[in-house]
Design an enzyme around this catalytic site. Structure first.
Site, mmCIF file in Angstrom:
data_model
loop_
_atom_site.group_PDB
_atom_site.id
_atom_site.type_symbol
_atom_site.label_atom_id
_atom_site.label_comp_id
_atom_site.label_asym_id
_atom_site.label_seq_id
_atom_site.Cartn_x
_atom_site.Cartn_y
_atom_site.Cartn_z
ATOM 1 N N LYS A 185 28.662 14.012 -26.525
ATOM 2 C CA LYS A 185 29.238 13.442 -25.303
ATOM 3 C C LYS A 185 28.204 12.717 -24.445
ATOM 4 O O LYS A 185 28.496 11.676 -23.848
ATOM 5 C CB LYS A 185 29.930 14.540 -24.502
ATOM 6 C CG LYS A 185 31.177 15.115 -25.170
ATOM 7 C CD LYS A 185 31.785 16.223 -24.324
ATOM 8 C CE LYS A 185 33.109 16.712 -24.897
ATOM 9 N NZ LYS A 185 32.950 17.288 -26.240
ATOM 10 N N GLU A 201 29.536 16.133 -14.576
ATOM 11 C CA GLU A 201 30.131 14.866 -14.180
ATOM 12 C C GLU A 201 31.061 15.090 -12.995
ATOM 13 O O GLU A 201 31.536 16.218 -12.764
ATOM 14 C CB GLU A 201 30.883 14.222 -15.338
ATOM 15 C CG GLU A 201 32.121 14.964 -15.790
ATOM 16 C CD GLU A 201 32.809 14.310 -16.981
ATOM 17 O OE1 GLU A 201 32.168 13.475 -17.653
ATOM 18 O OE2 GLU A 201 33.976 14.645 -17.241
ATOM 19 N N ARG A 242 37.067 11.890 -35.769
ATOM 20 C CA ARG A 242 37.801 12.631 -36.801
ATOM 21 C C ARG A 242 39.296 12.447 -36.574
ATOM 22 O O ARG A 242 39.718 11.778 -35.634
ATOM 23 C CB ARG A 242 37.470 14.122 -36.722
ATOM 24 C CG ARG A 242 37.722 14.690 -35.322
ATOM 25 C CD ARG A 242 37.586 16.190 -35.269
ATOM 26 N NE ARG A 242 37.550 16.711 -33.914
ATOM 27 C CZ ARG A 242 38.597 16.913 -33.137
ATOM 28 N NH1 ARG A 242 39.803 16.595 -33.577
ATOM 29 N NH2 ARG A 242 38.466 17.403 -31.913
#
Length: 492
Positions: free
Chosen positions: A118, A201, A293
């Site tokens: 990430k 964040e 994926r």
């Protein structure tokens, strides 16, 4: 690119069954690795070949790269489909297969390293001008991290860089909770992902979780198959998804999907993947992460597009060029997916392993069931508690909701707690019908989603139903042998 003549599935449960169905239709033999805990699974019966594997834990067996590669060599499998979870986003696994001349049905290892983490993915998107939330990464120790996190402003979301499935995520609304939250997040990140890297964040209150299905080939073509709304979540984990996302204007939908395609193209992505965004109440959206994926919720996209994503993955891995143009992808109707889980909604959705005494799943037009279990099987606490997925389609969202309610009415699971009634209560809420959904939906409507206590009469009726549904009442194997079965009230 090499041909693919036999595929080993490095997974279990419903996703293994789902991949095997496509392989069978394509005429490609499927090989399954399995731990003894899955010895009675439907996937094992469907596979052309199987290889038993052991590990320190059941989950550990499915994470053992060496054993899986040995199973490929033993059976002659020249490709591996990882499904989702386990080794699906492990670049070292993809590289190990490549060294053995075995095709990994998924993106290139370099792309997984870039977009599967990430922190790296957000840095990449920020550097390329894509919208990303302000964040702070743990790089220079605790003091630096706390200082940078404070500068972002509250509320904050602490996340694991290598994480997923809601693990290692904590909301901080008070600065005095920041240090305990980051310590817990680091410990969970190390435990679940073997990597204690975390970041913070800025947290958007009650956002929507919108994701775009991407498909790309080795010839530079990247297209999207529309978006999904995955906002109905508990503990940061999805339990319901739908496509298309309700309430988006055509302009906003186009902007989100174009951004996803551009991110994938800039990353030189190949195969199927999902670009995920947070959509704020003000309609601003931000890159969240990319799943390199197949997603659990991919069937809702298949239901509205009529495409088989697993087949398209295999064709892309073969090196075939996509024979689809963007303007050929049209969503027809509306689809909703319901994740049936062995968990107790009244106990903070805690996993509830046990035996499937009764296991009846719905059937019918525009109802699709992805399932990996049968009646009598034991549900192990070693794995995710999801039992099955029910996916429905309607001509519009209202009809899809009606179809979902009917499908749940036909679903009966006895022997362990499930979230079936909880899902039905969500579908019945006026706010859900109106499309007023966001990631805080379950918390917001918690009181309405809590069932009233059962009366004594209701308890007795449920116990009677459970008894009548047990194998002793329904399975001929338990009938007494003649002549005792015809002697009336015979007793020992």
């Amino acid at each position: 690119m090499p041909d693919i003549t036999k595929v080993l599935i490095a997974n279990r449960g419903e996703i293994a069954c789902r991949i095997l169905k496509t392989l069978d239709r394509m005429g490609i033999p499927g090989v399954l690795v399995y731990h003894p805990v899955d010895a009675g699974s439907p996937a094992l019966k469907m596979a052309a070949q199987s290889v038993r594997i052991q590990g320190k834990t059941p989950a550990g067996a499915y994470l053992d790269m060496e054993k899986i590669i040995q199973a490929c060599e033993k059976t002659g499998a020249d490709a591996v489909h990882p499904g989702f979870g386990f080794l699906a986003e492990n670049p070292d696994f993809a590289r190990s297969l490549e060294k053995k001349g075995i095709t990994f049905i998924g993106p290139m290892p370099e792309t997984m390293e870039l977009m599967g983490n990430k922190v790296r993915a957000q840095a990449f998107c920020r550097a390329n001008g894509f919208p990303v939330l302000p964040s702070k990464t743990w790089t220079k120790g605790e003091e630096d991290f706390i200082s940078g996190a404070k500068d972002l402003g509250l509320p904050l979301l602490i996340k694991a860089a290598a994480g997923g499935g809601g693990k290692g995520m904590h909301i901080v609304r008070d600065l005095q909770d920041l240090k305990p939250a980051l310590e817990l997040a680091r410990a969970e990140a190390q435990r679940f992902f073997g990597n204690d890297e975390i970041y913070a964040e800025r947290y958007i209150e009650n956002p929507r979780h919108i994701e775009v299905q991407i498909l790309a080939d080795h010839h530079g073509r990247v297209i999207h198959l529309g978006e999904r709304d995955c906002s109905i979540q508990r503990r940061f984990q999805k339990i319901m998804e739908e496509s298309p996302a309700p309430g988006l204007t055509p302009e906003l939908r186009q902007k989100i999907c174009d951004t996803a395609v551009n991110i994938a193209r800039r990353a030189e992505y190949c195969n199927a993947g999902t670009v995920e965004f947070m959509l704020g109440p003000d309609k601003d959206f931000f890159f969240l992460e990319m799943n390199t994926r197949l997603q659990v919720e991919h069937p809702v996209t298949e239901m509205v597009t009529g495409l088989d994503l697993v087949e398209l993955q295999i064709r892309a891995a073969r090196g075939e060029a996509l024979n689809l143009a963007q303007d050929e992808i049209q969503a027809k109707g509306h689809s909703i997916e319901l994740r049936i889980c062995a968990e107790d909604p009244d106990d903070d959705f805690s996993p509830a392993p046990g035996s499937l005494v009764t296991y009846n799943l719905p059937e019918g037009k525009d109802i699709r069931v992805e399932n990996g279990f049968t009646r009598g099987m034991k549900i192990s606490p070693a794995f995710d508690p999801m039992l099955a997925k029910i996916i429905v389609r309607g001509d519009d969202r209202t009809r899809a909701i009606e179809q979902a309610c009917r499908a749940l009415d036909q679903t009966l699971v006895l022997g362990l707690p499930t979230n079936i009634d909880f899902l039905a209560r969500i579908l019945s809420l006026p706010a859900y019908a109106a499309g007023k959904i966001h990631t805080g939906f379950i918390d917001r409507y918690g009181e309405e989603l809590t069932p009233p206590p059962l009366s004594q009469e209701q308890r007795e009726l449920l116990l009677t139903a459970a008894a009548l549904a047990s194998r002793e009442f329904t399975d001929p194997a338990f009938d007494p042998d003649p002549p005792h079965g015809t002697m009336g009230n015979w007793r020992n």
